[in-house]
Design a protein around this motif. Structure first.
Motif, PDB file in Angstrom:
ATOM      1  N   SER A  42      11.695 -18.187  11.425  1.00 23.81           N
ATOM      2  CA  SER A  42      11.546 -16.722  11.419  1.00 23.81           C
ATOM      3  C   SER A  42      11.954 -16.142  12.768  1.00 23.81           C
ATOM      4  CB  SER A  42      10.116 -16.302  11.063  1.00 23.81           C
ATOM      5  OG  SER A  42       9.745 -16.791   9.804  1.00 23.81           O
ATOM      6  N   THR A  44      11.682 -17.417  15.699  1.00 21.96           N
ATOM      7  CA  THR A  44      10.590 -17.581  16.659  1.00 21.96           C
ATOM      8  C   THR A  44      10.847 -18.798  17.543  1.00 21.96           C
ATOM      9  OG1 THR A  44       9.040 -16.636  15.060  1.00 21.96           O
ATOM     10  CG2 THR A  44       8.098 -17.877  16.918  1.00 21.96           C
ATOM     11  N   ASP A 126      14.070 -13.240  18.038  1.00 23.10           N
ATOM     12  CA  ASP A 126      13.482 -11.952  18.417  1.00 23.10           C
ATOM     13  C   ASP A 126      11.984 -12.062  18.696  1.00 23.10           C
ATOM     14  OD1 ASP A 126      12.396 -12.141  15.863  1.00 23.10           O
ATOM     15  OD2 ASP A 126      13.688 -10.594  14.999  1.00 23.10           O
ATOM     16  N   LYS A 127      11.447 -13.297  18.632  1.00 29.17           N
ATOM     17  CA  LYS A 127      10.051 -13.536  18.991  1.00 29.17           C
ATOM     18  C   LYS A 127       9.992 -14.740  19.919  1.00 29.17           C
ATOM     19  CE  LYS A 127       8.305 -11.728  14.618  1.00 29.17           C
ATOM     20  NZ  LYS A 127       7.597 -12.045  13.346  1.00 29.17           N
ATOM     21  N   LYS A 269       4.734 -15.298  13.594  1.00 26.92           N
ATOM     22  CA  LYS A 269       5.905 -15.375  12.712  1.00 26.92           C
ATOM     23  C   LYS A 269       5.856 -14.298  11.624  1.00 26.92           C
ATOM     24  CE  LYS A 269       7.395 -19.417  11.339  1.00 26.92           C
ATOM     25  NZ  LYS A 269       7.383 -20.799  10.812  1.00 26.92           N
ATOM     26  N   ALA A 270       4.647 -13.953  11.202  1.00 24.72           N
ATOM     27  CA  ALA A 270       4.488 -12.946  10.145  1.00 24.72           C
ATOM     28  C   ALA A 270       4.458 -11.517  10.693  1.00 24.72           C
ATOM     29  CB  ALA A 270       3.206 -13.219   9.362  1.00 24.72           C
ATOM     30  N   ASP A 271       4.363 -11.379  12.001  1.00 21.24           N
ATOM     31  CA  ASP A 271       4.215 -10.057  12.633  1.00 21.24           C
ATOM     32  C   ASP A 271       5.483  -9.205  12.491  1.00 21.24           C
ATOM     33  OD1 ASP A 271       3.280  -7.953  14.302  1.00 21.24           O
ATOM     34  OD2 ASP A 271       4.348  -8.855  15.987  1.00 21.24           O
ATOM     35  N   THR A 272       5.314  -8.012  11.975  1.00 14.05           N
ATOM     36  CA  THR A 272       6.430  -7.064  11.873  1.00 14.05           C
ATOM     37  C   THR A 272       6.161  -5.789  12.667  1.00 14.05           C
ATOM     38  OG1 THR A 272       5.480  -6.102   9.842  1.00 14.05           O
ATOM     39  CG2 THR A 272       7.079  -7.896   9.567  1.00 14.05           C
ATOM     40  N   SER A 273       5.031  -5.731  13.344  1.00 10.99           N
ATOM     41  CA  SER A 273       4.626  -4.495  14.011  1.00 10.99           C
ATOM     42  C   SER A 273       5.055  -4.412  15.472  1.00 10.99           C
ATOM     43  CB  SER A 273       3.102  -4.334  13.930  1.00 10.99           C
ATOM     44  OG  SER A 273       2.678  -4.248  12.587  1.00 10.99           O
ATOM     45  N   THR A 274       5.033  -5.532  16.191  1.00  7.46           N
ATOM     46  CA  THR A 274       5.230  -5.484  17.638  1.00  7.46           C
ATOM     47  C   THR A 274       6.581  -4.893  18.024  1.00  7.46           C
ATOM     48  OG1 THR A 274       3.735  -7.348  17.980  1.00  7.46           O
ATOM     49  CG2 THR A 274       5.272  -6.837  19.761  1.00  7.46           C
ATOM     50  N   LYS A 276       8.604  -3.158  16.167  1.00  4.26           N
ATOM     51  CA  LYS A 276       8.660  -1.780  15.666  1.00  4.26           C
ATOM     52  C   LYS A 276       7.974  -0.824  16.645  1.00  4.26           C
ATOM     53  CE  LYS A 276       7.173   1.077  11.756  1.00  4.26           C
ATOM     54  NZ  LYS A 276       6.439   1.098  10.457  1.00  4.26           N
TER      55      LYS A 276
END
Length: 290
Positions: A42, A44, A126-127, A269-274, A276
């Motif tokens: 993902s 990461t 991107d992470k 890996k599941a984070d979509t907020s940071t 954004k």
């Protein structure tokens, strides 16, 4: 049609099997596997940061580096992410009086960490997850991360910095711990035990009691910070009683820290907020300059 479906199923299974087999370490990947590693992780990447410094008379100079390297390697067996190769460029000026210490100037370690993160991102991640193994790094890492808000980035940096633990673990930890907990710090019982689990072949336990790891209390300043505080307390660069460590205690500590990091890695890996929220923040910063 059945033959086609069977072939398709075999191909899918083969692709899945291949994806499971690709290495986690960046330096062990072949370039043609990199896209699959990006997808599986993902996007990461774990950046394990250690240091090179004396760890008592019994534990290797690279203890912090070896610790995070093994910690990450165990975690990604259960939750895949790409692991950046050995990185030992952190803050360690307080150990410059000891042989084997590798201490670079502050500006160099700052620029190198930023350039490393930028280059990791240029390769598609991107992470970026910083996994730190050195007690002298957190303040540097946190200030570095806050400074990332100085300009827009197309990636997010996460610092895994666990504090506290569940009561069951804490109670068992106290039962298994043999030395004074308040004095168990650098190369002491807990850190030595972890290394006895991860890399027992590198340990020289017959030397663990050959130097003192007691606090010498050579400064008496209340509510005052001075950078010589560590040397004043622990001139041997050793804090604790490594001789009291056991492999069983190390296994207990390591299994808990690996499991805890796996949970954090899943959340990252599941984070979509940071990212954004970062973009929203920089959009507002840019709007002020128009």
């Amino acid at each position: 049609m059945k033959t086609y479906l069977l072939l398709f199923a075999v191909l899918l299974l083969s692709a899945y099997s291949f994806a499971q087999q690709i290495p986690a370490r960046w330096d062990e990947l072949v370039a043609s596997d990199f896209p699959a590693a990006l997808e599986k992780s993902s996007k990461t990447c774990i950046l394990p940061i250690g240091i090179l410094e004396k760890h008592g008379p019994h534990s290797p100079i690279g203890t912090d580096l070896i610790h995070v390297r093994e910690w990450a390697a165990h975690a990604v067996k259960s939750e895949y992410a790409v692991v950046f190769p050995d990185y030992f460029y952190g803050q360690i000026n307080e150990a410059r009086h000891q042989p084997g210490t590798f201490a670079l100037p502050s500006k160099v370690i700052w620029d190198l960490l930023e350039a490393t993160c930028d280059e990791i991102a240029r390769n598609g991640f991107d992470k970026i997850v910083i996994l730190n193994g050195h007690g002298g790094n957190p303040e540097f890492i946190q200030f570095f991360m806050q400074s990332l808000l100085n300009k827009r980035h197309n990636y997010a940096v996460y610092f895994y910095n666990p504090h506290g633990a569940d009561k069951e673990y804490t109670d068992q930890y106290r039962k298994m711990h043999k030395s004074a907990i308040e004095g168990d710090q650098h190369a002491g019982e807990s850190e030595t035990a972890s290394m006895l689990y991860y890399r027992p072949d590198l340990m020289k336990m017959d030397r663990a009691a050959s130097q003192s790891g007691e606090n010498q209390h050579r400064l008496n300043l209340t509510n005052i910070y001075t950078p010589i505080w560590w040397y004043a307390a622990y001139p041997n660069h050793y804090a604790g009683e490594g001789a009291k460590a056991t492999p069983e205690f190390g296994k207990f500590i390591a299994e808990h820290e690996i499991a805890s990091f796996i949970q954090a890695l899943k959340a990252i890996k599941a984070d979509t907020s940071t990212i954004k929220l970062q973009n929203e923040f920089f959009d507002k910063v840019d709007a002020l300059n128009k």
